[in-house]
Design a protein around this motif. Sequence first.
Motif, PDB file in Angstrom:
ATOM      1  N   ILE A 153       0.849  -1.192   0.000  1.00 41.71           N
ATOM      2  CA  ILE A 153       0.000   0.000   0.000  1.00 41.71           C
ATOM      3  C   ILE A 153       0.883   1.239   0.000  1.00 41.71           C
ATOM      4  O   ILE A 153       1.603   1.497   0.973  1.00 41.71           O
ATOM      5  CB  ILE A 153      -0.934   0.027   1.223  1.00 41.71           C
ATOM      6  N   PRO A 154       0.873   2.032  -1.076  1.00 39.58           N
ATOM      7  CA  PRO A 154       1.771   3.195  -1.144  1.00 39.58           C
ATOM      8  C   PRO A 154       1.279   4.340  -0.269  1.00 39.58           C
ATOM      9  O   PRO A 154       0.076   4.554  -0.094  1.00 39.58           O
ATOM     10  CB  PRO A 154       1.740   3.583  -2.623  1.00 39.58           C
ATOM     11  N   LEU A 155       2.230   5.091   0.280  1.00 36.78           N
ATOM     12  CA  LEU A 155       1.929   6.287   1.052  1.00 36.78           C
ATOM     13  C   LEU A 155       2.108   7.517   0.173  1.00 36.78           C
ATOM     14  O   LEU A 155       2.798   7.470  -0.845  1.00 36.78           O
ATOM     15  CB  LEU A 155       2.867   6.369   2.261  1.00 36.78           C
ATOM     16  N   ARG A 156       1.508   8.617   0.573  1.00 35.95           N
ATOM     17  CA  ARG A 156       1.681   9.868  -0.166  1.00 35.95           C
ATOM     18  C   ARG A 156       3.047  10.465   0.162  1.00 35.95           C
ATOM     19  O   ARG A 156       3.390  10.652   1.340  1.00 35.95           O
ATOM     20  CB  ARG A 156       0.580  10.860   0.200  1.00 35.95           C
ATOM     21  N   ARG A 157       3.827  10.756  -0.845  1.00 36.03           N
ATOM     22  CA  ARG A 157       5.148  11.354  -0.654  1.00 36.03           C
ATOM     23  C   ARG A 157       4.989  12.801  -0.177  1.00 36.03           C
ATOM     24  O   ARG A 157       4.200  13.564  -0.733  1.00 36.03           O
ATOM     25  CB  ARG A 157       5.919  11.319  -1.963  1.00 36.03           C
ATOM     26  N   ALA A 158       5.749  13.166   0.859  1.00 38.35           N
ATOM     27  CA  ALA A 158       5.691  14.539   1.373  1.00 38.35           C
ATOM     28  C   ALA A 158       6.906  14.803   2.256  1.00 38.35           C
ATOM     29  O   ALA A 158       7.386  13.900   2.940  1.00 38.35           O
ATOM     30  CB  ALA A 158       4.407  14.775   2.168  1.00 38.35           C
ATOM     31  N   GLY A 159       7.385  16.033   2.222  1.00 40.52           N
ATOM     32  CA  GLY A 159       8.446  16.451   3.131  1.00 40.52           C
ATOM     33  C   GLY A 159       9.751  15.698   2.994  1.00 40.52           C
ATOM     34  O   GLY A 159      10.560  15.671   3.929  1.00 40.52           O
ATOM     35  N   GLY A 160       9.965  15.060   1.851  1.00 42.33           N
ATOM     36  CA  GLY A 160      11.183  14.281   1.665  1.00 42.33           C
ATOM     37  C   GLY A 160      11.075  12.845   2.148  1.00 42.33           C
ATOM     38  O   GLY A 160      12.069  12.113   2.148  1.00 42.33           O
ATOM     39  N   PHE A 161       9.876  12.429   2.539  1.00 45.12           N
ATOM     40  CA  PHE A 161       9.662  11.071   3.043  1.00 45.12           C
ATOM     41  C   PHE A 161       8.672  10.334   2.137  1.00 45.12           C
ATOM     42  O   PHE A 161       7.746  10.928   1.592  1.00 45.12           O
ATOM     43  CB  PHE A 161       9.128  11.100   4.472  1.00 45.12           C
ATOM     44  N   SER A 162       8.875   9.021   2.019  1.00 43.64           N
ATOM     45  CA  SER A 162       7.989   8.203   1.189  1.00 43.64           C
ATOM     46  C   SER A 162       8.149   6.740   1.593  1.00 43.64           C
ATOM     47  O   SER A 162       9.054   6.384   2.355  1.00 43.64           O
ATOM     48  CB  SER A 162       8.331   8.367  -0.297  1.00 43.64           C
ATOM     49  N   GLY A 163       7.284   5.877   1.056  1.00 46.80           N
ATOM     50  CA  GLY A 163       7.374   4.450   1.343  1.00 46.80           C
ATOM     51  C   GLY A 163       6.013   3.800   1.287  1.00 46.80           C
ATOM     52  O   GLY A 163       5.043   4.386   0.784  1.00 46.80           O
ATOM     53  N   ASN A 164       5.920   2.588   1.831  1.00 50.88           N
ATOM     54  CA  ASN A 164       4.672   1.835   1.875  1.00 50.88           C
ATOM     55  C   ASN A 164       4.205   1.663   3.317  1.00 50.88           C
ATOM     56  O   ASN A 164       5.007   1.724   4.262  1.00 50.88           O
ATOM     57  CB  ASN A 164       4.847   0.460   1.234  1.00 50.88           C
ATOM     58  N   MET A 165       2.925   1.410   3.471  1.00 46.92           N
ATOM     59  CA  MET A 165       2.329   1.269   4.792  1.00 46.92           C
ATOM     60  C   MET A 165       2.724  -0.052   5.455  1.00 46.92           C
ATOM     61  O   MET A 165       2.879  -1.077   4.797  1.00 46.92           O
ATOM     62  CB  MET A 165       0.802   1.343   4.674  1.00 46.92           C
ATOM     63  N   VAL A 166       2.878  -0.004   6.778  1.00 46.25           N
ATOM     64  CA  VAL A 166       2.971  -1.199   7.614  1.00 46.25           C
ATOM     65  C   VAL A 166       1.629  -1.350   8.327  1.00 46.25           C
ATOM     66  O   VAL A 166       1.018  -0.349   8.728  1.00 46.25           O
ATOM     67  CB  VAL A 166       4.117  -1.085   8.635  1.00 46.25           C
TER      68      VAL A 166
END
Length: 267
Positions: A153-166
């Motif tokens: 599940i992708p997360l919304r990229r913001a503030g220089g951070f990104s990744g997938n949900m745990v």
Amino acid sequence: MASMDHSQTFVTPRDVRLAARSGALVGSTAGMANGFVQVNLVIMPEEQANGFLRFCQANPKPCPVLAVSEPGARHCDLLGEDLDIARDVPSYRIYRDGEFDSTLTDVSAVWRDDLVTFALGCSFSFEHALLQNGVPVRHIEEGRNVPMYKTSIPLRRAGGFSGNMVVSMRPFRAAAAIRAVQITTRFPQTHGAPVHLGDPSLIGIKNLGSPDYGDAVSVAPDEIPVFWACGVTPQQVLMDSGIGFAITHTPGHMLVTDIPESQVALL
């Protein structure tokens, strides 16, 4: 591996914090200080903190912000009295250059004057409500840490951070699963309603018996696995984003606050 059940010994939030501070408590805080909010911790230099706050605002399901400290502060009045952020969690994780570095039971020695603490809502807080309504919670029954899984599940990229949900998982029979959805929807500041029910492979989980964090629990053939957004998500994001230095709680080892659950529940 099952952990020792201290839930009847450390009844108040202060009991739990002082036990962690003294080293008497080293295990999961699941089921402790029922009726009070437990929080995930993300601690990072002020230089990255504004970006991380924007990331949390863009992804409130896994990263519901309850409080943010002043730089360098080891206390936070919003969370409780007689509270030491550097000592009152049973176990901490240290990250350096985007890699998990070590586990500590006290981070006083690595504390810095520029560190900002984010307190994020935790699903342990709504488990008391589940139990009060007769909905069983498997990892508490089995004396284990809640199982947590990386997902697709992708997360919304913001503030220089990104990744997938745990996500965290709790298994229920159908009727209890429906009730769990109803109850947890009332707690948006502690992850709220589930993000997925049923087939784990649809969100990128290959094996329920091998969680990425926490402990596996038993799942009966007639039970549905139910998945909630998890506050361990930022730990994976910190590594994916290559942050130079950060401190978090060890998954399942939370900071127990003086905030009553009623203050974060919708009526």
